[in-house]
Design a protein around this motif. Structure first.
Motif, PDB file in Angstrom:
ATOM      1  N   GLY A 277      97.950  39.073  -5.398  1.00  0.00           N
ATOM      2  CA  GLY A 277      96.897  38.864  -6.514  1.00  0.00           C
ATOM      3  C   GLY A 277      97.362  37.398  -7.370  1.00  0.00           C
ATOM      4  N   ASN A 278      98.055  36.670  -6.606  1.00  0.00           N
ATOM      5  CA  ASN A 278      98.639  34.977  -6.870  1.00  0.00           C
ATOM      6  C   ASN A 278      97.358  34.473  -6.557  1.00  0.00           C
ATOM      7  OD1 ASN A 278     101.600  35.320  -7.207  1.00  0.00           O
ATOM      8  ND2 ASN A 278     101.376  35.753  -5.005  1.00  0.00           N
ATOM      9  N   ASN A 279      96.824  34.064  -7.461  1.00  0.00           N
ATOM     10  CA  ASN A 279      96.327  32.243  -6.829  1.00  0.00           C
ATOM     11  C   ASN A 279      95.711  31.659  -6.124  1.00  0.00           C
ATOM     12  OD1 ASN A 279      93.612  30.467  -7.551  1.00  0.00           O
ATOM     13  ND2 ASN A 279      93.392  31.550  -9.210  1.00  0.00           N
ATOM     14  N   VAL A 280      95.353  31.676  -5.025  1.00  0.00           N
ATOM     15  CA  VAL A 280      95.150  30.625  -3.966  1.00  0.00           C
ATOM     16  C   VAL A 280      94.135  30.007  -3.614  1.00  0.00           C
ATOM     17  CG1 VAL A 280      97.500  31.963  -2.451  1.00  0.00           C
ATOM     18  CG2 VAL A 280      94.863  32.779  -2.209  1.00  0.00           C
ATOM     19  N   THR A 281      92.876  29.640  -4.690  1.00  0.00           N
ATOM     20  CA  THR A 281      92.129  28.731  -4.371  1.00  0.00           C
ATOM     21  C   THR A 281      92.024  27.564  -3.997  1.00  0.00           C
ATOM     22  OG1 THR A 281      91.229  30.022  -6.687  1.00  0.00           O
ATOM     23  CG2 THR A 281      90.000  28.550  -5.716  1.00  0.00           C
ATOM     24  N   GLN A 282      92.694  26.708  -4.828  1.00  0.00           N
ATOM     25  CA  GLN A 282      93.158  25.170  -4.394  1.00  0.00           C
ATOM     26  C   GLN A 282      93.598  25.607  -2.928  1.00  0.00           C
ATOM     27  OE1 GLN A 282      92.182  22.613  -5.815  1.00  0.00           O
ATOM     28  NE2 GLN A 282      90.922  24.118  -7.315  1.00  0.00           N
ATOM     29  N   LEU A 350      92.615  36.492  10.877  1.00  0.00           N
ATOM     30  CA  LEU A 350      91.881  36.190  10.316  1.00  0.00           C
ATOM     31  C   LEU A 350      93.416  36.951   9.094  1.00  0.00           C
ATOM     32  CD1 LEU A 350      88.540  36.675   9.931  1.00  0.00           C
ATOM     33  CD2 LEU A 350      89.516  34.429  10.718  1.00  0.00           C
ATOM     34  N   GLU A 351      94.033  35.508   8.002  1.00  0.00           N
ATOM     35  CA  GLU A 351      94.172  36.064   7.030  1.00  0.00           C
ATOM     36  C   GLU A 351      93.719  36.300   5.958  1.00  0.00           C
ATOM     37  OE1 GLU A 351      97.179  33.229   5.575  1.00  0.00           O
ATOM     38  OE2 GLU A 351      96.363  31.780   7.012  1.00  0.00           O
ATOM     39  N   ILE A 352      93.659  37.860   5.292  1.00  0.00           N
ATOM     40  CA  ILE A 352      92.758  38.096   4.429  1.00  0.00           C
ATOM     41  C   ILE A 352      93.537  37.798   2.730  1.00  0.00           C
ATOM     42  CG2 ILE A 352      92.265  40.691   3.249  1.00  0.00           C
ATOM     43  CD1 ILE A 352      93.071  41.287   6.248  1.00  0.00           C
ATOM     44  N   PHE A 353      92.015  37.536   1.775  1.00  0.00           N
ATOM     45  CA  PHE A 353      92.009  37.275   0.856  1.00  0.00           C
ATOM     46  C   PHE A 353      90.975  37.850  -0.492  1.00  0.00           C
ATOM     47  CE2 PHE A 353      94.530  33.403   2.867  1.00  0.00           C
ATOM     48  CZ  PHE A 353      95.947  34.440   2.500  1.00  0.00           C
ATOM     49  N   TYR A 354      91.288  37.882  -1.604  1.00  0.00           N
ATOM     50  CA  TYR A 354      90.382  38.209  -2.036  1.00  0.00           C
ATOM     51  C   TYR A 354      89.155  37.212  -2.876  1.00  0.00           C
ATOM     52  CZ  TYR A 354      93.037  41.964  -0.710  1.00  0.00           C
ATOM     53  OH  TYR A 354      93.355  42.660   1.363  1.00  0.00           O
ATOM     54  N   ALA A 355      88.041  37.230  -3.290  1.00  0.00           N
ATOM     55  CA  ALA A 355      87.511  37.074  -4.312  1.00  0.00           C
ATOM     56  C   ALA A 355      86.608  38.221  -4.866  1.00  0.00           C
ATOM     57  CB  ALA A 355      86.751  35.980  -3.643  1.00  0.00           C
ATOM     58  N   ASP A 356      85.620  37.474  -6.056  1.00  0.00           N
ATOM     59  CA  ASP A 356      84.697  38.338  -6.659  1.00  0.00           C
ATOM     60  C   ASP A 356      83.490  38.341  -6.246  1.00  0.00           C
ATOM     61  OD1 ASP A 356      83.751  39.603  -9.352  1.00  0.00           O
ATOM     62  OD2 ASP A 356      82.055  38.479  -8.585  1.00  0.00           O
ATOM     63  N   ALA A 357      82.543  39.323  -6.092  1.00  0.00           N
ATOM     64  CA  ALA A 357      81.612  39.261  -4.804  1.00  0.00           C
ATOM     65  C   ALA A 357      80.237  38.627  -5.289  1.00  0.00           C
ATOM     66  CB  ALA A 357      80.787  41.025  -4.826  1.00  0.00           C
ATOM     67  N   VAL A 358      80.307  37.930  -6.421  1.00  0.00           N
ATOM     68  CA  VAL A 358      79.335  37.137  -6.646  1.00  0.00           C
ATOM     69  C   VAL A 358      78.757  35.675  -5.998  1.00  0.00           C
ATOM     70  CG1 VAL A 358      78.652  36.176  -8.240  1.00  0.00           C
ATOM     71  CG2 VAL A 358      78.890  38.279  -8.751  1.00  0.00           C
ATOM     72  N   PRO A 359      80.790  35.008  -5.875  1.00  0.00           N
ATOM     73  CA  PRO A 359      80.555  33.523  -5.313  1.00  0.00           C
ATOM     74  C   PRO A 359      80.711  33.964  -4.447  1.00  0.00           C
ATOM     75  CG  PRO A 359      82.378  34.556  -5.914  1.00  0.00           C
ATOM     76  CD  PRO A 359      81.351  35.324  -6.699  1.00  0.00           C
ATOM     77  N   LEU A 360      81.155  34.617  -3.012  1.00  0.00           N
ATOM     78  CA  LEU A 360      81.070  35.366  -2.144  1.00  0.00           C
ATOM     79  C   LEU A 360      79.442  35.411  -1.044  1.00  0.00           C
ATOM     80  CD1 LEU A 360      83.715  37.913  -1.491  1.00  0.00           C
ATOM     81  CD2 LEU A 360      83.272  35.247  -1.264  1.00  0.00           C
TER      82      LEU A 360
END
Length: 401
Positions: A277-282, A350-360
């Motif tokens: 659940g850590n934010n890694v966006t940047q 591939l390293e797996i990360f998670y995001a909302d479906a809308v931006p994807l």
């Protein structure tokens, strides 16, 4: 028949033909334009159709939304082109009438009940509000009704029967071909914020000089002596110095109304997190090295063909990583259990990360699809069908690095 009556009759017929040609040109070109814009991105139009399916409790059609979109887009192009050419005039007039009645109903329903915020009439190229779309359809309906009334006067521009049939066949093939091609090989023109050349981090920031939202405050005021009630804007309240008049008092809380939207951040919903659940966006989007971002919105929706395509691009990236300093990630909105199952099946590099479906869904119109990033800039993007092999990637991006 008198000469004056005959002249008047001819004049009226000529005017009718002129109006009919104007209607044909307007409706035909608009239908072709609308169909082409949506056929450029049928998957995006399919997402919009899913919103309508949800409203009308037809979610069983969701899995077919992209291909339904292809059919609707092709139908618009075909009807528009045949109308301009005057081919199969009566059938085309019926098709146009039925289609515009259907569209007008949908846009009215969306606007009146506020169930779909944008109709997707012109895709992401020209976003329209539901009421704008409804007004547009009403205008179109008027022209189509005129065409329908005078459908018997629709004469083919091409006189030769064989040539007409050949042109009709080519129009049908091209209309469906455009949509099918873009489903498999991505849109010709990308109108979304993740298009090639865009800097993702900058599109997530508000510029210092960006205009802000402008609001209007409306006060309900009451005259203490006469009991008169009225509403005034904050501008009137200040300009006329009503606030200095002790005979007036504000009743209740002021209403706030947005009168002008300010700067809208193109990318406002991208939040990437790891399994904890850590934010890694940047960390992901500002990586200075080449960064392959594989997007699979829902890994449970991968068909056997998609599964093989993901396996192939995973192996290509694995081979590249042996020789070059790259990073490779998989972004998904699926659950961690589903993502881990996929990892076990394919031994993902591939390293797996998670995001909302809308931006994807906005990143790349393919499941799976791939973006190549460097310093936050989208260098290129591919569908599962168009992802190049190791040799082509080396030649284009890695030689000399």
């Amino acid at each position: 028949m008198s000469t004056s009556y005959y002249t008047a009759y001819n004049t009226r017929s000529e005017k009718t033909n002129i109006l009919l040609w104007i209607s044909r040109l307007f409706v035909g070109l608009l239908f072709i334009f609308s169909g082409l814009i949506k056929a450029n991105d049928p998957m995006g139009f399919g997402f919009k159709l899913q919103e309508y399916f949800h409203v009308f409790h037809m979610n069983f059609l969701n899995d077919y939304s992209t291909w339904i979109a292809v059919i609707i887009c092709a139908l618009e192009i075909i009807l528009g082109a045949l109308l301009l050419l005057g081919i199969a005039g009566k059938k085309v007039a019926w098709g146009l009438l039925l289609l515009i009645i259907f569209f007008t109903f949908l846009t009215f329903y969306s606007a009146f009940f506020e169930v779909v915020t944008s109709c997707g009439c012109f895709g992401d190229a020209i976003p329209l509000t539901p009421w704008q779309s409804f007004i547009k359809d009403l205008i179109l309906l008027a022209f189509v009704l005129y065409i329908f009334v005078y459908r018997a006067q629709l004469k083919p521009v091409i006189k030769n029967n064989f040539s007409r049939n050949l042109v009709t066949f080519l129009i049908i093939v091209a209309s469906f071909g455009i949509g099918i091609y873009t489903v498999y090989f991505l849109p010709f023109i990308d109108f979304l914020p993740y298009k090639v050349g865009n800097n993702i981090p900058k599109l997530m920031e508000i510029p210092e000089d960006a205009p802000q939202d402008e609001y209007q405050h409306i006060y309900s005021i009451k005259h203490k002596t006469t009991g008169e009630n009225k509403k005034v804007t904050d501008k009137v309240y200040m300009d006329e110095k009503i606030w200095e008049d002790e005979n007036w008092e504000i009743v209740g809380e002021p209403e706030t109304k947005l009168i002008k939207k300010g700067y809208q951040i193109p990318i406002s919903d991208l939040n990437i997190s790891d399994a904890e659940g850590n934010n890694v966006t940047q960390e992901i989007i500002t990586n200075p090295y080449y960064n392959f971002v594989v997007v699979s919105t829902d890994v449970t929706k991968l068909s056997p063909t998609d599964f093989l395509a993901l396996d192939k691009l995973n192996e290509t990236i694995r081979n590249l990583s042996k020789d070059y300093n790259i990073r490779a990630t998989l972004l998904t909105s699926s659950s961690s259990s589903d993502a881990n199952y996929l990892n076990d099946q394919l031994d993902l590099v591939l390293e797996i990360f998670y995001a909302d479906a809308v931006p994807l869904k906005s990143m790349v119109r393919s499941n799976p699809g791939v973006l190549l990033l460097q310093n936050g800039v989208v260098i290129n993007k591919w569908s599962k069908q168009s992802f190049p092999n190791k040799e082509n990637l080396e030649k284009t991006y890695f030689q000399g690095h």
